[in-house]
Design a protein around this motif. Structure first.
Motif, short mmCIF file in Angstrom:
data_model
loop_
_atom_site.label_atom_id
_atom_site.label_comp_id
_atom_site.label_asym_id
_atom_site.label_seq_id
_atom_site.Cartn_x
_atom_site.Cartn_y
_atom_site.Cartn_z
N GLU A 74 0.82 -1.20 0.00
CA GLU A 74 0.00 0.00 0.00
C GLU A 74 0.87 1.26 0.00
OE1 GLU A 74 -2.50 -3.14 2.16
OE2 GLU A 74 -0.41 -2.66 1.83
N LEU A 75 1.95 1.24 0.76
CA LEU A 75 2.85 2.39 0.77
C LEU A 75 3.51 2.60 -0.59
CD1 LEU A 75 4.46 1.88 4.29
CD2 LEU A 75 3.21 3.93 3.56
N MET A 76 3.98 1.54 -1.20
CA MET A 76 4.61 1.66 -2.52
C MET A 76 3.60 2.15 -3.55
SD MET A 76 7.39 -1.47 -2.79
CE MET A 76 6.31 -2.79 -2.26
N ASP A 77 2.38 1.63 -3.48
CA ASP A 77 1.35 2.08 -4.42
C ASP A 77 1.02 3.57 -4.24
OD1 ASP A 77 1.18 -0.43 -5.51
OD2 ASP A 77 -0.65 -1.00 -4.45
N ALA A 78 1.21 4.06 -3.01
CA ALA A 78 0.93 5.47 -2.72
C ALA A 78 2.08 6.39 -3.13
CB ALA A 78 0.62 5.65 -1.23
N GLY A 79 3.24 5.81 -3.48
CA GLY A 79 4.37 6.62 -3.91
C GLY A 79 5.53 6.66 -2.93
N VAL A 80 5.50 5.81 -1.91
CA VAL A 80 6.58 5.75 -0.93
C VAL A 80 7.63 4.75 -1.38
CG1 VAL A 80 7.16 5.11 1.45
CG2 VAL A 80 5.06 6.39 0.98
N ASP A 81 8.90 5.13 -1.35
CA ASP A 81 9.99 4.19 -1.62
C ASP A 81 10.35 3.47 -0.33
OD1 ASP A 81 10.22 4.71 -4.32
OD2 ASP A 81 11.81 6.20 -4.08
N ILE A 82 10.42 2.14 -0.40
CA ILE A 82 10.76 1.31 0.75
C ILE A 82 12.26 1.07 0.77
CG2 ILE A 82 10.38 -0.93 1.87
CD1 ILE A 82 7.87 0.72 1.84
N ALA A 83 12.83 1.08 1.99
CA ALA A 83 14.21 0.66 2.23
C ALA A 83 14.18 -0.37 3.35
CB ALA A 83 15.08 1.86 2.60
N ILE A 84 15.33 -0.96 3.65
CA ILE A 84 15.39 -1.97 4.70
C ILE A 84 16.49 -1.63 5.70
CG2 ILE A 84 14.41 -3.91 3.42
CD1 ILE A 84 17.36 -4.77 2.85
N GLY A 85 16.35 -2.19 6.91
CA GLY A 85 17.36 -2.02 7.94
C GLY A 85 17.41 -3.22 8.86
N SER A 86 18.49 -3.31 9.62
CA SER A 86 18.67 -4.44 10.54
C SER A 86 18.22 -4.10 11.95
CB SER A 86 20.14 -4.88 10.57
OG SER A 86 20.96 -3.84 11.08
N ASP A 87 17.96 -2.84 12.25
CA ASP A 87 17.42 -2.36 13.52
C ASP A 87 18.17 -2.93 14.72
OD1 ASP A 87 15.88 -1.14 15.43
OD2 ASP A 87 14.02 -2.12 14.90
N GLN A 88 17.59 -3.91 15.44
CA GLN A 88 18.21 -4.40 16.67
C GLN A 88 19.36 -5.37 16.41
OE1 GLN A 88 16.38 -7.30 19.13
NE2 GLN A 88 14.90 -7.95 17.60
N ASN A 89 19.60 -5.70 15.13
CA ASN A 89 20.74 -6.56 14.77
C ASN A 89 20.66 -7.96 15.37
OD1 ASN A 89 22.25 -4.67 13.08
ND2 ASN A 89 22.44 -3.47 14.96
N ALA A 90 19.44 -8.43 15.65
CA ALA A 90 19.27 -9.84 15.99
C ALA A 90 19.63 -10.70 14.79
CB ALA A 90 17.84 -10.12 16.43
N VAL A 91 19.47 -10.12 13.59
CA VAL A 91 19.93 -10.71 12.34
C VAL A 91 20.69 -9.62 11.59
CG1 VAL A 91 19.24 -11.72 10.13
CG2 VAL A 91 17.97 -12.31 12.22
N ILE A 92 21.86 -9.95 11.08
CA ILE A 92 22.61 -9.01 10.24
C ILE A 92 22.80 -9.67 8.89
CG2 ILE A 92 24.80 -7.80 9.91
CD1 ILE A 92 24.96 -7.35 12.89
N ASP A 93 21.90 -9.36 7.96
CA ASP A 93 21.91 -10.05 6.66
C ASP A 93 20.94 -9.32 5.74
OD1 ASP A 93 21.34 -11.82 4.49
OD2 ASP A 93 22.01 -13.52 5.69
N PRO A 94 21.44 -8.56 4.76
CA PRO A 94 20.53 -7.80 3.90
C PRO A 94 19.60 -8.68 3.08
CG PRO A 94 22.78 -7.72 3.05
CD PRO A 94 22.85 -8.32 4.41
N LEU A 95 20.08 -9.84 2.67
CA LEU A 95 19.26 -10.71 1.84
C LEU A 95 18.11 -11.31 2.64
CD1 LEU A 95 22.38 -12.00 0.08
CD2 LEU A 95 20.43 -11.07 -1.19
#
Length: 435
Positions: free
Chosen positions: A303-324
């Protein structure tokens, strides 16, 4: 510096024989395709533009494997406060250098560090921005591109003072934070070509309404600004009770919504929130592994992408460190929400993990002329990836399939055993009192 890539996987399209040349600052000055590898270039087999970790709290890595028992976001937060209270500039530098090295080893080439552990536990200032310099030096040591998102954190909740555990996060008021931010900008200038300064508002819970507008108005317009938004239903409920607005509506009313803003999590949104965020052209940073681990919920990415928002990603608390795994988690969440497969096309996942994350951090897209020469070489023939079509690697590969990470045209190598030993030492020391 020259890097030649036999197969460059850029936004889902394979380009053959791509030669990049970078200047001394690590920025791409030329690019040629369908050329043979020159003898003076480093050669990569299959590579993709670098991944951007648009939301990290480096010290949260110390909680991995210690907080996964039953509970809620709020009980997890109490353990996080305990870890934050024990950090010193020296211990944070050592821990962050190991955490940033783990990021590089798994394919993150840039990171936005959402930093609020500014002061001593009693709230008094360290000399010369000691905690911020510790993070900057840790990133330089690890070889990762850092955007330090120095965070305004002034309250313990809407209408509530900072708690004892939060004292070291806060400045006296918004004027003091703005003054400290300007001083930090001068202190970091020229320290490392890998380090730049951004800014963050912790949340509508932690920044009073009048301060939101001041920060948005007085920060230079080219500075990226991030904020935690609607991560928990309780945040929405408190905001509506206090102001008659959702957090997104409050940001709109105070002039904070703008293209330079990135909203982190954006999990519990109304239809009007989504419309406002899309009209403002913000980025939304999803952190799927953290949102799953903390039981936050699944945000409305489509819904955000359809509204025109670009999504990015992050690891936040680093319980997992893996972009894929973050990219796979984003798609998996959408499948679970919709009961349908193939919600986010693989070529879009590549953009989310790379160009969109860089833009969220105020950085030019990597592996493009005038952008940083940041690349990740992947193993397309591992136990996980053998037989995969190249464009679908976000759905099969993991950080274990990263062969080499290139930041600013330089191959950054880290021994994973050494990283693990450094993490063990730093985390054990941090929790020594709990033995």
């Amino acid at each position: 510096m020259k890097i030649w890539v036999d197969r460059l996987l850029r936004e889902g399209v394979v380009e053959r024989g791509v030669l990049f040349e970078a200047d001394a600052a690590g920025l791409v000055v030329s690019e040629d395709s369908a050329v043979d590898a020159p003898p003076d270039a480093a050669s990569l087999d299959l590579a993709t533009p670098g991944f951007a970790n648009a939301h990290s709290h480096a010290f949260h890595r110390a909680l991995r494997g210690r907080t996964h028992q039953s509970g809620s976001f709020w009980t997890w937060r109490e353990l996080m406060y305990r870890a934050a209270g024990r950090l010193t500039p020296d211990s944070y530098r050592a821990l962050a250098a190991a955490v940033f090295s783990e990021m590089v080893a798994t394919g993150w080439t840039s990171v936005g560090e959402f930093h609020y552990v500014h002061h001593r536990p009693d709230g008094s200032a360290y000399p010369d921005h000691a905690m911020e310099i510790a993070l900057a030096d840790a990133a330089a040591e690890a070889g990762i591109r850092l955007v330090l998102l120095d965070t305004c954190y002034l309250a313990g909740g809407i209408g509530r003072p900072l708690s004892k555990e939060q004292t070291r996060f806060g400045d006296a008021d918004v004027d003091e934070w703005l003054s400290r931010w300007r001083s930090l900008h001068e202190a970091l200038d020229g320290r490392s070509p890998l380090v730049t300064l951004g800014a963050a508002l912790h949340s509508v819970r932690a920044v009073p309404r009048e301060a939101l507008a001041r920060v948005a108005r007085e920060l230079p317009s080219d500075i990226p600004l991030h904020i935690h938004l609607s991560e928990q239903p309780a945040e929405n409920e408190d905001c509506v009770a206090a102001f008659g607005h959702t957090p997104t509506e409050l940001l709109a009313a105070e002039g904070v919504l703008a293209p330079r803003l990135s909203v982190v999590h954006a999990t519990h949104l109304t239809e009007n929130d989504i419309r406002l965020l899309g009209e403002a052209g913000v980025h939304a940073v999803f952190c799927p592994t953290t949102e799953a681990d903390l039981g936050d919920g699944i945000g409305p990415a489509i819904e955000l992408m359809d509204a025109g928002v670009d999504i990015a990603i992050g690891s936040d608390q680093n319980a997992v460190i893996d972009p894929l795994l973050e990219l796979r988690g984003l798609e998996a969440g959408e499948r679970l929400r919709s009961l349908r497969r193939g919600r986010i096309a693989p070529e879009r996942l590549w953009r989310i993990g790379s160009a969109h994350g860089y833009a969220s951090l105020g950085l030019a897209a990597p592996a493009r002329v005038s952008g940083p020469l940041d690349l990740v070489e992947l193993d397309a023939g591992s136990l996980r990836t053998a037989g995969s079509r190249s464009e679908q690697l976000p759905l099969t590969a993991t950080g274990a399939d990263v062969r080499r990470t290139i930041v600013g045209g330089r191959v950054i190598t880290h021994d994973q055993t050494s990283i693990a030993e450094r993490l063990q030492r730093g985390i054990t020391a941090l929790f020594e009192e709990d033995r």
